[in-house]
Motif scaffolding. Structure first.
Motif, mmCIF file in Angstrom:
data_model
loop_
_atom_site.group_PDB
_atom_site.id
_atom_site.type_symbol
_atom_site.label_atom_id
_atom_site.label_comp_id
_atom_site.label_asym_id
_atom_site.label_seq_id
_atom_site.Cartn_x
_atom_site.Cartn_y
_atom_site.Cartn_z
ATOM 1 N N THR A 63 3.558 57.032 15.911
ATOM 2 C CA THR A 63 3.367 55.604 16.119
ATOM 3 C C THR A 63 4.655 55.021 16.682
ATOM 4 O O THR A 63 5.726 55.264 16.150
ATOM 5 N N ARG A 114 6.296 59.819 12.940
ATOM 6 C CA ARG A 114 5.012 60.286 12.414
ATOM 7 C C ARG A 114 4.719 59.546 11.117
ATOM 8 O O ARG A 114 5.420 59.717 10.129
ATOM 9 N N LEU A 115 3.691 58.719 11.137
ATOM 10 C CA LEU A 115 3.344 57.897 9.979
ATOM 11 C C LEU A 115 1.848 57.977 9.714
ATOM 12 O O LEU A 115 1.052 58.019 10.643
ATOM 13 N N LYS A 116 1.487 57.981 8.435
ATOM 14 C CA LYS A 116 0.074 57.897 8.085
ATOM 15 C C LYS A 116 -0.392 56.451 8.173
ATOM 16 O O LYS A 116 -1.509 56.172 8.560
ATOM 17 N N LYS A 117 0.498 55.521 7.803
ATOM 18 C CA LYS A 117 0.126 54.102 7.786
ATOM 19 C C LYS A 117 1.254 53.279 8.388
ATOM 20 O O LYS A 117 2.405 53.399 7.975
ATOM 21 N N PHE A 118 0.937 52.456 9.382
ATOM 22 C CA PHE A 118 1.898 51.563 10.032
ATOM 23 C C PHE A 118 1.478 50.141 9.675
ATOM 24 O O PHE A 118 0.455 49.657 10.130
ATOM 25 N N GLU A 119 2.252 49.487 8.819
ATOM 26 C CA GLU A 119 1.886 48.161 8.327
ATOM 27 C C GLU A 119 2.945 47.150 8.743
ATOM 28 O O GLU A 119 4.136 47.359 8.543
ATOM 29 N N LYS A 175 6.255 50.222 6.099
ATOM 30 C CA LYS A 175 6.161 48.785 6.296
ATOM 31 C C LYS A 175 7.231 48.310 7.272
ATOM 32 O O LYS A 175 8.397 48.636 7.133
ATOM 33 N N ASN A 181 -1.168 63.368 10.972
ATOM 34 C CA ASN A 181 -0.948 62.018 11.489
ATOM 35 C C ASN A 181 -0.421 62.064 12.914
ATOM 36 O O ASN A 181 0.025 63.087 13.396
#
Length: 93
Positions: free
Chosen positions: A65, A84-89, A2, A62
């Motif tokens: 980002t 390296r991220l699976k989810k960038f929120e 996050k 992944n």
């Protein structure tokens, strides 16, 4: 992971800490006149299959980002550290 929508970091152009707006770096459109693209097009002409081996098995889960930080005062954009991220929120705070 996050990320805050607005973050107060150092701006090299203003030479002080200012609020920055966070966004994600996105790749631009590929140039058709790039040397590698011209070389590949030349190789693909004529009879035969694709000239280079196509990788089908993906070993990495992944992609990297990269966050971009835009200064609210002067508009100067600086690139953050790629991770390296699976989810960038981006949080709306």
């Amino acid at each position: 992971m996050k990320f805050p929508k607005n973050k107060k970091i150092y701006c090299a152009k203003c030479k002080k800490h200012t609020p920055h707006k966070c966004s994600i770096y996105k790749k631009g459109k590929d140039s058709m006149m790039a040397h590698g693209k011209r070389r590949l097009e030349r190789k693909k002409v004529g009879y035969g299959s694709f000239p280079k081996p196509i990788q089908h098995n993906q070993c990495k889960v992944n992609k990297k980002t990269t966050p971009l930080y835009k200064c609210a005062e002067c508009g100067h954009v600086q690139v953050g550290k790629a991770q390296r991220l699976k989810k960038f929120e981006i949080l709306n705070k």
